[in-house]
Write an enzyme that holds these catalytic residues in place. Structure first.
Site, PDB file in Angstrom:
ATOM      1  N   SER A  38     -13.717  10.682 -11.057  1.00  0.00           N
ATOM      2  CA  SER A  38     -13.059   9.461 -11.518  1.00  0.00           C
ATOM      3  C   SER A  38     -13.687   8.961 -12.791  1.00  0.00           C
ATOM      4  O   SER A  38     -13.054   8.230 -13.541  1.00  0.00           O
ATOM      5  CB  SER A  38     -13.225   8.347 -10.497  1.00  0.00           C
ATOM      6  OG  SER A  38     -12.950   8.807  -9.232  1.00  0.00           O
TER       7      SER A  38
ATOM      8  N   HIS B 117      -7.184  14.141 -12.268  1.00  0.00           N
ATOM      9  CA  HIS B 117      -7.583  12.945 -11.525  1.00  0.00           C
ATOM     10  C   HIS B 117      -6.398  12.345 -10.782  1.00  0.00           C
ATOM     11  O   HIS B 117      -5.472  11.810 -11.390  1.00  0.00           O
ATOM     12  CB  HIS B 117      -8.186  11.929 -12.507  1.00  0.00           C
ATOM     13  CG  HIS B 117      -8.635  10.677 -11.845  1.00  0.00           C
ATOM     14  ND1 HIS B 117      -8.300   9.416 -12.294  1.00  0.00           N
ATOM     15  CD2 HIS B 117      -9.379  10.491 -10.730  1.00  0.00           C
ATOM     16  CE1 HIS B 117      -8.824   8.516 -11.490  1.00  0.00           C
ATOM     17  NE2 HIS B 117      -9.478   9.132 -10.533  1.00  0.00           N
TER      18      HIS B 117
ATOM     19  N   GLU C  86      -4.007  12.126 -13.909  1.00  0.00           N
ATOM     20  CA  GLU C  86      -4.477  12.180 -15.291  1.00  0.00           C
ATOM     21  C   GLU C  86      -5.080  13.564 -15.513  1.00  0.00           C
ATOM     22  O   GLU C  86      -5.880  14.033 -14.697  1.00  0.00           O
ATOM     23  CB  GLU C  86      -5.546  11.111 -15.533  1.00  0.00           C
ATOM     24  CG  GLU C  86      -4.996   9.691 -15.507  1.00  0.00           C
ATOM     25  CD  GLU C  86      -6.077   8.623 -15.456  1.00  0.00           C
ATOM     26  OE1 GLU C  86      -5.914   7.579 -16.071  1.00  0.00           O
ATOM     27  OE2 GLU C  86      -7.099   8.836 -14.754  1.00  0.00           O
TER      28      GLU C  86
ATOM     29  N   ASN D 157      -8.579   4.023 -14.452  1.00  0.00           N
ATOM     30  CA  ASN D 157      -9.790   3.418 -13.896  1.00  0.00           C
ATOM     31  C   ASN D 157     -10.494   2.533 -14.915  1.00  0.00           C
ATOM     32  O   ASN D 157     -11.087   1.509 -14.557  1.00  0.00           O
ATOM     33  CB  ASN D 157     -10.769   4.496 -13.407  1.00  0.00           C
ATOM     34  CG  ASN D 157     -10.385   5.043 -12.043  1.00  0.00           C
ATOM     35  OD1 ASN D 157      -9.431   4.578 -11.428  1.00  0.00           O
ATOM     36  ND2 ASN D 157     -11.112   6.039 -11.575  1.00  0.00           N
TER      37      ASN D 157
HETATM   38  N1  3HC Z   1       3.385  11.778   2.446  1.00  0.00           N
HETATM   39  C1  3HC Z   1       4.425  11.195   1.831  1.00  0.00           C
HETATM   40  N2  3HC Z   1       4.671   9.892   1.913  1.00  0.00           N
HETATM   41  C2  3HC Z   1       3.823   9.136   2.666  1.00  0.00           C
HETATM   42  C3  3HC Z   1       2.720   9.680   3.326  1.00  0.00           C
HETATM   43  C4  3HC Z   1       2.527  11.077   3.210  1.00  0.00           C
HETATM   44  N3  3HC Z   1       1.518  11.657   3.800  1.00  0.00           N
HETATM   45  N4  3HC Z   1       2.072   8.690   3.985  1.00  0.00           N
HETATM   46  C5  3HC Z   1       2.738   7.551   3.716  1.00  0.00           C
HETATM   47  N5  3HC Z   1       3.805   7.830   2.928  1.00  0.00           N
HETATM   48  C6  3HC Z   1       4.790   6.909   2.413  1.00  0.00           C
HETATM   49  C7  3HC Z   1       5.312   5.971   3.473  1.00  0.00           C
HETATM   50  O1  3HC Z   1       6.322   6.595   4.217  1.00  0.00           O
HETATM   51  C8  3HC Z   1       5.838   4.823   2.626  1.00  0.00           C
HETATM   52  O2  3HC Z   1       7.097   5.175   2.084  1.00  0.00           O
HETATM   53  P1  3HC Z   1       8.294   4.122   1.941  1.00  0.00           P
HETATM   54  O3  3HC Z   1       7.757   3.042   1.044  1.00  0.00           O
HETATM   55  O4  3HC Z   1       9.395   4.921   1.305  1.00  0.00           O
HETATM   56  O5  3HC Z   1       8.582   3.681   3.325  1.00  0.00           O
HETATM   57  C9  3HC Z   1       4.866   4.779   1.445  1.00  0.00           C
HETATM   58  O6  3HC Z   1       4.200   6.048   1.447  1.00  0.00           O
HETATM   59  C10 3HC Z   1       3.803   3.683   1.553  1.00  0.00           C
HETATM   60  O7  3HC Z   1       3.247   3.766   2.849  1.00  0.00           O
HETATM   61  P2  3HC Z   1       2.496   2.633   3.675  1.00  0.00           P
HETATM   62  O8  3HC Z   1       3.136   2.446   4.968  1.00  0.00           O
HETATM   63  O9  3HC Z   1       1.060   2.963   3.682  1.00  0.00           O
HETATM   64  O10 3HC Z   1       2.872   1.355   2.907  1.00  0.00           O
HETATM   65  P3  3HC Z   1       2.386   0.233   2.041  1.00  0.00           P
HETATM   66  O11 3HC Z   1       3.656  -0.321   1.575  1.00  0.00           O
HETATM   67  O12 3HC Z   1       1.418  -0.617   2.783  1.00  0.00           O
HETATM   68  O13 3HC Z   1       1.648   0.828   0.738  1.00  0.00           O
HETATM   69  C11 3HC Z   1      -0.030   1.635  -0.685  1.00  0.00           C
HETATM   70  C12 3HC Z   1       0.338   1.238   0.721  1.00  0.00           C
HETATM   71  C13 3HC Z   1       0.788   2.821  -1.138  1.00  0.00           C
HETATM   72  C14 3HC Z   1      -1.499   1.986  -0.658  1.00  0.00           C
HETATM   73  C15 3HC Z   1       0.271   0.428  -1.641  1.00  0.00           C
HETATM   74  O14 3HC Z   1      -0.339  -0.718  -1.155  1.00  0.00           O
HETATM   75  C16 3HC Z   1      -0.222   0.680  -3.062  1.00  0.00           C
HETATM   76  O15 3HC Z   1       0.472   1.264  -3.874  1.00  0.00           O
HETATM   77  N6  3HC Z   1      -1.449   0.184  -3.358  1.00  0.00           N
HETATM   78  C17 3HC Z   1      -2.097   0.402  -4.642  1.00  0.00           C
HETATM   79  C18 3HC Z   1      -2.897   1.664  -4.569  1.00  0.00           C
HETATM   80  C19 3HC Z   1      -3.652   1.972  -5.830  1.00  0.00           C
HETATM   81  O16 3HC Z   1      -3.790   1.148  -6.724  1.00  0.00           O
HETATM   82  N7  3HC Z   1      -4.198   3.191  -5.899  1.00  0.00           N
HETATM   83  C20 3HC Z   1      -5.022   3.613  -7.025  1.00  0.00           C
HETATM   84  C21 3HC Z   1      -6.453   3.280  -6.733  1.00  0.00           C
HETATM   85  S1  3HC Z   1      -7.529   3.851  -7.993  1.00  0.00           S
HETATM   86  C22 3HC Z   1      -7.809   5.453  -7.620  1.00  0.00           C
HETATM   87  O17 3HC Z   1      -7.372   5.989  -6.638  1.00  0.00           O
HETATM   88  C23 3HC Z   1      -8.650   6.184  -8.580  1.00  0.00           C
HETATM   89  C24 3HC Z   1      -9.889   6.655  -7.948  1.00  0.00           C
HETATM   90  O18 3HC Z   1     -10.611   7.372  -8.931  1.00  0.00           O
HETATM   91  C25 3HC Z   1     -10.731   5.589  -7.383  1.00  0.00           C
END
Ligand code: 3HC
Length: 596
Positions: free
Chosen positions: A121, A142, A154, A192
Site C-alpha cells: 500500500s 494495489h 492501481e 491512499n
Molecule cells: N463477491 C462479489 N460481491 C460481493 C462479495 C463477493 N465475495 N461479497 C459481497 N459482495 C457484494 C454484496 O453482494 C453487495 O452487493 P450489492 O450492493 O449489489 O447488494 C456489495 O458487495 C456490498 O456488500 P455488503 O453487504 O458488505 O454491503 P455494504 O453496503 O455494507 O458495503 C463496503 C460494504 C463495500 C465495504 C462499503 O461500505 C464501502 O464501499 N466502503 C468503503 C471501502 C473502502 O473505502 N475501501 C478502500 C479502503 S483503502 C484500501 O483498501 C487500501 C489499502 O491499501 C489499505
C-alpha cells in the site's frame, strides 16, 4: 497483444490476499495460494469460503460457479509451488524486510519471464524490485479492501519496470472487471495518499475528544455521502495496517499530517486491530464480523438527549435571512409543523424566499413526497416579515445571513433585545466562531451553532456546535428539534470547519497538490477515489460543484485557525480562483463545463 495469464500465485492469504485470489479465480484464472503454515492456509481458505458463500447468498454467483471458483484454487505452504505461475502477487504484511525476503525467494523459484507483483500500500516498489535479479519485471498492483467489491487496482510502475509488463498487468486488471490507474512509485500512490491524511485527521479528532466516534462517522457519511465513516473504515482496513501506511507516508513526505495519531500505535500494540480481531474503534460481534455491538463508549440506546438535560419547549421558530440556506431551513421547519417566521431585510426578499419555499413544496407534491394537504398546512405555518420584532414570540431563532462576523454580531445583539427570555439563539455559520455571536449577547449560554448542509431540505445532517458557554439544555433542545425536523444531529466543539469541513477540505486541497505535482491526472485521481474508496464524486468533480472560491475560503479559514503548514491552500487553487475558474457556476473550474 497483452499476455493472457492462466496461472497466478498469491502469497499471503490474509484479508487482501484471500480477496485477490477470489477475484482471480472468479475470472477463470488458476490460483496457487501460499501461506506460511497450515493454520494460515486454513484461515485463508475459511475467509475465501465465507466470502464466496456471501456472493452466492447475494445472488452474485451460482452454486456451480462457486464450485468452479473453488476448484481453480490450490493451497500450499511451499513457495516452490509457484514455479508454475506466470505472475505472482505478494500480499504479506506491510513489513519491508519480510517483503524483500519473499521477493528474493520468489526470484529464485520462478522462471525469468514470471512477473512479480506486490500489493503493497505504501512501501517502495522500487526497493522491492532491486532485491531481485529482475527489477524490470517487478510491478505494484494495489487492490482495495474488500478486493471482491472495490472496482479499482492501481498499477505502480517504477523507473525500471518494463512498459510491456505494465501494460500486461493493466490488461489483467481490466479482465478482472476493474478500472486501472497507473502511477509512479510514491508512498500511498494515488488513493491512499489522499485517503490516509483524512483518516489520520479523523483519528486525531476522536483522540482529542472533539467528537464521538459515532458522530465523526455519521457526519462524514451523511455530510459527504461516503459509504463508511473514517473510523469504521479504519476498522475494516486494520489499525495496524493503517499505522504502517501512515508511518511510511510520513517518512517520505515529512508532513505532520501523515504522522500517525498516537492512539493508532497504542491500539495496534494492544491488539485492537479492527474487525479482524473483533475490536478496534468499535466492538464487533466476533472476529471478522461487520456487526457492531454496543460497548462502554456507545451512546444511550434510547436515542434521547444524550446530555441528560431538560428540553425547552419549542413551538415557534424564527429564521433570519432570505438566501438558499434560510429558505431551505424555513421549509424544513414548516414541513415539520413548526410555526415559522422568516425575517428578511426587504419585502422583496421576503416574497422571493416565500416563493422559493412554495416552489420547492410544489416540487415535493409532484414527486409524490408530500400530499397537497401537507403542502397547504406547511404554507399556512409560514409567515414572512421585514420586522425583527416578529422574533419576539419565537422559542428558537436561527440566523442564516452572510458569513460576516460583524453582521452576525450586530444581529445577535438585536436578538438579545428582542427575543423572549429562554429563547435559543442559533447561528448556521460554517466557518465563523459561534462564541463571537454568543458574546454579542447578554445570554451566551443560550447561543449555539446549528450547521445545516446545502440543500437543507435534502441533506440529513446537522452539526450542533456548542461553545464553552452553551448550556446543556440548549444542546438537548436543539437535538430534539433536529429529530422532529427529520435530521440527524451530531455534536462538536466550536472550531473552524466543525467535523465535515475540517475533514473534507484538507483532503480536497491534497488532491489539488497531487495534481499540481503532476503525479496523476484529475481523471485518474477522481477515478481512484470513486472506484477504490466508493466516494460518490472524485475530489475535482466535487470542487467544481462546491465552487473553487468557496473551497479556497474554507481552506484559508482552516489554515488560519490551526496554522498547520499542510492546510495552506494549494497555489493552483489560488491561481484558478484568481483566473475566475470557479467551477460549474463559472463554466470552468478544474474542468471545462461551458459546453454542458
Ligand atoms: N463477491 C462479489 N460481491 C460481493 C462479495 C463477493 N465475495 N461479497 C459481497 N459482495 C457484494 C454484496 O453482494 C453487495 O452487493 P450489492 O450492493 O449489489 O447488494 C456489495 O458487495 C456490498 O456488500 P455488503 O453487504 O458488505 O454491503 P455494504 O453496503 O455494507 O458495503 C463496503 C460494504 C463495500 C465495504 C462499503 O461500505 C464501502 O464501499 N466502503 C468503503 C471501502 C473502502 O473505502 N475501501 C478502500 C479502503 S483503502 C484500501 O483498501 C487500501 C489499502 O491499501 C489499505
Amino acid at each position: 497483444m497483452p499476455r493472457e495469464f492462466t496461472t497466478i500465485g498469491v502469497v499471503g492469504l490474509g484479508t487482501m490476499g484471500a480477496g485477490i485470489a477470489e477475484v482471480m479465480a472468479r475470472n477463470g484464472i488458476s490460483v496457487i495460494g501460499v501461506e506460511v503454515d497450515a493454520a494460515g492456509v486454513d484461515r485463508g481458505r475459511a475467509h475465501l469460503q465465507a466470502s464466496v458463500a456471501r456472493a452466492v447468498k447475494g445472488g452474485k454467483l451460482t452454486d456451480d460457479e462457486a464450485a468452479a471458483l473453488h476448484e481453480r484454487i490450490t493451497y500450499t505452504t511451499s513457495l516452490e509451488d509457484l514455479a508454475a505461475a506466470e505472475l505472482v502477487v505478494e500480499a504479506v504484511p506491510e513489513d519491508l524486510a519480510l517483503k524483500l525476503s519473499v521477493f528474493q525467494r520468489l526470484d529464485a523459484v520462478c522462471p525469468p519471464e514470471t512477473i512479480l507483483a506486490t500489493n503493497t500500500s505504501a512501501l517502495s516498489v522500487t526497493e522491492i524490485s532491486v532485491a531481485t535479479a529482475r527489477p524490470s519485471r517487478v510491478v505494484g498492483v494495489h487492490f482495495f479492501n474488500p478486493a471482491t467489491v472495490m472496482k479499482l487496482a492501481e498499477v505502480v510502475r517504477t523507473v525500471v519496470t518494463d512498459p510491456e509488463v505494465v501494460s500486461d498487468v493493466e490488461a489483467l486488471v481490466r479482465r478482472l472487471g476493474k478500472d486501472d490507474v497507473t502511477c509512479g512509485d510514491r508512498a500511498g500512490f494515488i488513493a491512499n495518499a489522499l485517503l490516509f491524511g483524512y483518516l489520520n485527521h479523523a483519528v486525531s479528532l476522536y483522540e482529542q475528544k472533539y467528537a464521538t466516534r459515532e458522530d465523526i462517522d455519521t457526519a462524514m457519511k451523511l455530510g459527504c455521502g461516503l459509504p463508511m465513516g473514517p473510523l469504521a473504515l479504519l476498522d475494516l482496513i486494520g489499525v495496524d495496517t493503517a499505522y504502517e501506511i501512515l508511518d511510511t507516508m510520513y517518512k517520505q513526505s515529512r508532513d505532520r499530517l501523515h504522522a500517525p495519531a498516537p492512539i493508532l500505535k497504542q491500539m495496534a500494540t494492544a491488539g485492537l486491530l479492527g474487525r479482524k480481531t473483533g475490536h478496534g474503534f468499535y466492538t464487533y460481534e466476533s472476529s471478522d464480523s461487520p456487526v457492531v455491538v454496543a460497548d462502554a463508549e456507545s451512546p444511550d440506546a434510547d436515542g434521547g438527549p444524550r446530555h441528560g438535560a431538560e428540553v425547552r419547549t419549542v413551538t415557534r421558530i424564527g429564521v433570519v435571512g432570505s438566501g438558499t440556506m434560510a429558505s431551505g431551513i424555513a421549509e424544513v421547519c414548516v414541513k415539520a409543523g413548526y410555526e415559522t417566521v422568516l425575517v428578511a431585510r426587504a419585502s422583496a426578499k421576503v416574497d422571493a424566499a416565500k416563493a422559493a419555499i412554495a416552489r420547492s413544496l410544489e416540487k415535493g407534491v409532484q414527486r409524490g413526497k408530500l400530499s397537497e394537504e401537507q403542502r397547504d398546512t406547511a404554507l399556512l405555518l409560514l409567515h414572512g416579515t421585514t420586522d425583527l420584532g416578529g422574533l419576539a414570540e419565537c422559542d428558537l431563532v436561527i440566523e442564516a445571513v452572510v458569513e460576516d462576523v460583524e453582521v452576525k454580531r450586530a444581529l445577535f445583539a438585536d436578538f438579545d433585545e428582542l427575543a423572549k427570555p429562554g429563547a435559543i439563539l442559533a447561528t448556521t455559520t460554517s466557518s465563523l466562531p459561534v462564541i463571537e455571536c454568543a458574546m454579542a449577547t447578554r445570554r451566551p449560554a443560550d447561543v449555539v451553532g446549528v450547521h445545516f448542509f446545502n440543500p437543507a431540505p435534502v441533506m440529513k445532517l446537522v452539526e450542533v456546535v456548542r461553545t464553552v458557554k452553551t448550556a446543556d439544555d440548549v444542546v438537548a433542545t436543539v437535538h430534539a428539534v433536529c429529530r422532529r425536523l427529520g435530521k440527524v444531529a451530531v455534536d462538536c466543539g466550536d472550531r473552524a470547519g466543525f467535523i465535515v469541513n475540517a475533514l473534507l477540505f484538507p483532503y480536497l486541497n491534497d488532491a489539488v497538490r497531487m495534481l499540481e505535482a503532476h503525479y496523476a491526472t484529475a481523471d485518474d485521481i477522481d477515478t481512484a477515489m470513486k472506484r477504490g474508496c466508493g466516494y460518490p464524486m472524485g475530489p475535482f468533480e466535487l470542487l467544481d460543484v462546491v465552487g473553487l472560491d468557496v473551497s479556497l475560503a474554507i481552506q484559508r479559514v482552516l489554515y488560519q485557525e490551526f496554522r498547520e503548514p499542510g492546510f495552506a491552500p494549494a497555489p493552483l487553487l489560488e491561481h484558478l480562483v484568481t483566473a475566475g475558474y470557479l467551477g460549474r457556476k463559472a463554466g470552468r473550474g478544474f474542468r471545462d463545463h461551458s459546453g454542458r
